[in-house]
Design an enzyme around this catalytic site. Sequence first.
Site, PDB file in Angstrom:
ATOM      1  CG  HIS A   1      -2.044   0.947   1.122  1.00 15.10           C
ATOM      2  ND1 HIS A   1      -1.920   2.281   1.425  1.00 15.10           N
ATOM      3  CD2 HIS A   1      -3.303   0.755   0.688  1.00 15.10           C
ATOM      4  CE1 HIS A   1      -3.086   2.864   1.200  1.00 15.10           C
ATOM      5  NE2 HIS A   1      -3.945   1.959   0.743  1.00 15.10           N
TER       6      HIS A   1
ATOM      7  CG  ASP B   1      -8.767  -4.354  -2.508  1.00 15.89           C
ATOM      8  OD1 ASP B   1      -9.932  -4.237  -2.118  1.00 15.89           O
ATOM      9  OD2 ASP B   1      -8.154  -3.462  -3.123  1.00 15.89           O
TER      10      ASP B   1
HETATM   11  N1  CMC Z   1       4.141  -7.538  -4.924  1.00 13.55           N
HETATM   12  C1  CMC Z   1       5.469  -7.527  -5.118  1.00 13.55           C
HETATM   13  N2  CMC Z   1       6.230  -6.427  -4.949  1.00 13.55           N
HETATM   14  C2  CMC Z   1       5.619  -5.296  -4.588  1.00 13.55           C
HETATM   15  C3  CMC Z   1       4.226  -5.228  -4.374  1.00 13.55           C
HETATM   16  C4  CMC Z   1       3.466  -6.414  -4.550  1.00 13.55           C
HETATM   17  N3  CMC Z   1       2.146  -6.418  -4.365  1.00 13.55           N
HETATM   18  N4  CMC Z   1       3.874  -3.966  -4.022  1.00 13.55           N
HETATM   19  C5  CMC Z   1       5.012  -3.256  -4.021  1.00 13.55           C
HETATM   20  N5  CMC Z   1       6.077  -4.048  -4.351  1.00 13.55           N
HETATM   21  C6  CMC Z   1       7.486  -3.663  -4.403  1.00 13.55           C
HETATM   22  C7  CMC Z   1       7.801  -2.849  -5.631  1.00 13.55           C
HETATM   23  O1  CMC Z   1       8.200  -3.655  -6.713  1.00 13.55           O
HETATM   24  C8  CMC Z   1       8.898  -1.953  -5.125  1.00 13.55           C
HETATM   25  O2  CMC Z   1      10.088  -2.711  -5.079  1.00 13.55           O
HETATM   26  P1  CMC Z   1      11.521  -2.008  -5.365  1.00 13.55           P
HETATM   27  O3  CMC Z   1      11.668  -0.965  -4.283  1.00 13.55           O
HETATM   28  O4  CMC Z   1      12.526  -3.109  -5.294  1.00 13.55           O
HETATM   29  O5  CMC Z   1      11.418  -1.395  -6.734  1.00 13.55           O
HETATM   30  C9  CMC Z   1       8.506  -1.664  -3.675  1.00 13.55           C
HETATM   31  O6  CMC Z   1       7.726  -2.795  -3.276  1.00 13.55           O
HETATM   32  C10 CMC Z   1       7.688  -0.395  -3.513  1.00 13.55           C
HETATM   33  O7  CMC Z   1       6.549  -0.465  -4.379  1.00 13.55           O
HETATM   34  P2  CMC Z   1       5.934   0.763  -5.190  1.00 13.55           P
HETATM   35  O8  CMC Z   1       5.287   0.246  -6.422  1.00 13.55           O
HETATM   36  O9  CMC Z   1       6.961   1.837  -5.328  1.00 13.55           O
HETATM   37  O10 CMC Z   1       4.856   1.257  -4.136  1.00 13.55           O
HETATM   38  P3  CMC Z   1       3.611   2.149  -4.455  1.00 13.55           P
HETATM   39  O11 CMC Z   1       3.316   2.866  -3.222  1.00 13.55           O
HETATM   40  O12 CMC Z   1       3.844   2.951  -5.678  1.00 13.55           O
HETATM   41  O13 CMC Z   1       2.476   1.067  -4.806  1.00 13.55           O
HETATM   42  C11 CMC Z   1       0.598  -0.353  -4.651  1.00 13.55           C
HETATM   43  C12 CMC Z   1       1.438   0.730  -3.949  1.00 13.55           C
HETATM   44  C13 CMC Z   1      -0.638  -0.649  -3.813  1.00 13.55           C
HETATM   45  C14 CMC Z   1       0.135   0.162  -6.026  1.00 13.55           C
HETATM   46  C15 CMC Z   1       1.469  -1.631  -4.815  1.00 13.55           C
HETATM   47  O14 CMC Z   1       1.855  -2.097  -3.547  1.00 13.55           O
HETATM   48  C16 CMC Z   1       0.726  -2.730  -5.598  1.00 13.55           C
HETATM   49  O15 CMC Z   1       0.755  -2.723  -6.824  1.00 13.55           O
HETATM   50  N6  CMC Z   1       0.079  -3.689  -4.869  1.00 13.55           N
HETATM   51  C17 CMC Z   1      -0.701  -4.706  -5.543  1.00 13.55           C
HETATM   52  C18 CMC Z   1      -2.069  -4.137  -5.954  1.00 13.55           C
HETATM   53  C19 CMC Z   1      -2.982  -3.932  -4.780  1.00 13.55           C
HETATM   54  O16 CMC Z   1      -3.144  -4.789  -3.925  1.00 13.55           O
HETATM   55  N7  CMC Z   1      -3.654  -2.769  -4.760  1.00 13.55           N
HETATM   56  C20 CMC Z   1      -4.661  -2.433  -3.739  1.00 13.55           C
HETATM   57  C21 CMC Z   1      -4.214  -1.299  -2.870  1.00 13.55           C
HETATM   58  S1  CMC Z   1      -5.220  -1.102  -1.415  1.00 13.55           S
HETATM   59  C22 CMC Z   1      -6.827  -0.737  -1.978  1.00 13.55           C
HETATM   60  C23 CMC Z   1      -6.916   0.450  -2.838  1.00 13.55           C
HETATM   61  O17 CMC Z   1      -6.151   1.400  -2.792  1.00 13.55           O
HETATM   62  O18 CMC Z   1      -7.894   0.494  -3.593  1.00 13.55           O
END
Ligand code: CMC
Length: 431
Positions: free
Chosen positions: A308, A365
């Site tokens: 998140h 989720d």
């Molecule tokens: N699986 C594997 N690696 C992950 C994941 C994941 N679900 N989420 C983040 N990472 C890694 C990412 O690759 C990055 O690694 P590195 O630093 O080595 O490059 C690090 O963790 C930080 O991730 P980020 O993408 O920079 O973080 P963000 O804040 O931009 O993304 C997120 C947040 C929710 C989009 C992401 O965690 C994600 O895609 N999660 C899966 C989708 C999901 O469950 N979304 C629902 C969110 S909660 C409900 C809502 O908001 O509606």
Amino acid sequence: MGNDTVTVTNNATGKSAEFPLLKGTHGPDVADISTLYQKLGIFTYDPGFKSTGSCKSAITFIDGEEGILLYRGYPIEQLAEQSSYPEVCYLLYYGELPNKKQYADFDKIMNHHSMVNESLRTFYQGFHHNAHPMAIMVGVVGALSAFYHDSLEIGDLRHQEISAHRLIAKMPTIAAACYKHSVGQPMVYPNNKMGYAANFLNMMFSVPADDYEVNPVHARALDLLFTLHADHEQNASTSTVRLAGSSEANPFAAVSAGIGALWGPAHGGANEAVIRMLEEIGDAKNIDKFIARAKDKNDTFRLMGFGHRVYKNYDPRARIIAKMAKEMLGTTSGTDPLLEISLKLEEIALKDEYFIGRKLYPNVDFYSGIIYKAMGIPTNMFTVLFSIARTIGWITQWHEMINDPQRSIGRPRQLYTGAAKRDYVPINARG
Ligand code: CMC
């Protein structure tokens, strides 16, 4: 230099300027850099808004490090335990919990608005039977503005309120009709004797030819899931609603834009993606393979329902939902194969250095889809349910934005990296 300012120095020009440091009720201080360009001639660059507050808001507070979520100051755990979704709607929109009379009046108004115009019902026929229900939601909710010309004066507090009531009351009716269209069944009218969640389940699953009784355990679980999804401060869809609304577009158009933003798998679409992922994993013995894929930088696969932007701790909503999922579906091995896989997946991921180091925990989720599935809700409706619940958050945030004395159209700037200024070349002279 005061303690309540920050100083920015542009080393290229040697010019410095001071900016006020704003203090909220909770949370980190916020540097007010709205005059940065005027004072120093530079913009800020923050793709994804990781360090940018886009507004002042008194609605919802999140402490991502501690895993705290408050609606109007009330902890989500207390609301989940003691309140109900309609009461939470009142709390969010009006700022205070209702007394008995206020609650009864609100309930009556919500019932009054639960039906949709009959001609709106015919819109569904224009969609192919296998259209994704979120596509239908974007269209039908946006189209509501075509029916309420009488109350779209966005600066009028009463018009704002009527639009809010209409949206919250009609969303379950509109959403259930999406499902009915997809299965070729007649749409079911709302029944004002039923509670909000029970009414939705009735519109989803009852048919004119047969008796149907809403399962009270399902109605209570759905009410709780709606409560947990009701608002989440400046997330992508809410920011979309605020931005669309900042141009003074009507609230139905703004909420329709929010539904579009919610659809994506990185946001509300994750609940659908989680179930698809669990089904793809298929068996606990395959988990290690999928964990390895999630960690592989050359693979686009992510563990859906994990991570998140704000929570760097267990999402407090996920904790409540996980408990509910275990209560509803049992914890003994074999009770529900998807729950079994998800519990094992969580256990393995939370012990893995990759997830520990990046503070990736289950989010709201991760378990919600398993509960929806147990209620018989089809997977492609999961994000639609999120949109029903989040409508109160969207419209409350829109209401706050519209009445903010500092409101102006949302208009970010950019770092231009395209071609330098050049002269037009007539087509015959081009190589
Ligand atoms: N699986 C594997 N690696 C992950 C994941 C994941 N679900 N989420 C983040 N990472 C890694 C990412 O690759 C990055 O690694 P590195 O630093 O080595 O490059 C690090 O963790 C930080 O991730 P980020 O993408 O920079 O973080 P963000 O804040 O931009 O993304 C997120 C947040 C929710 C989009 C992401 O965690 C994600 O895609 N999660 C899966 C989708 C999901 O469950 N979304 C629902 C969110 S909660 C409900 C809502 O908001 O509606």
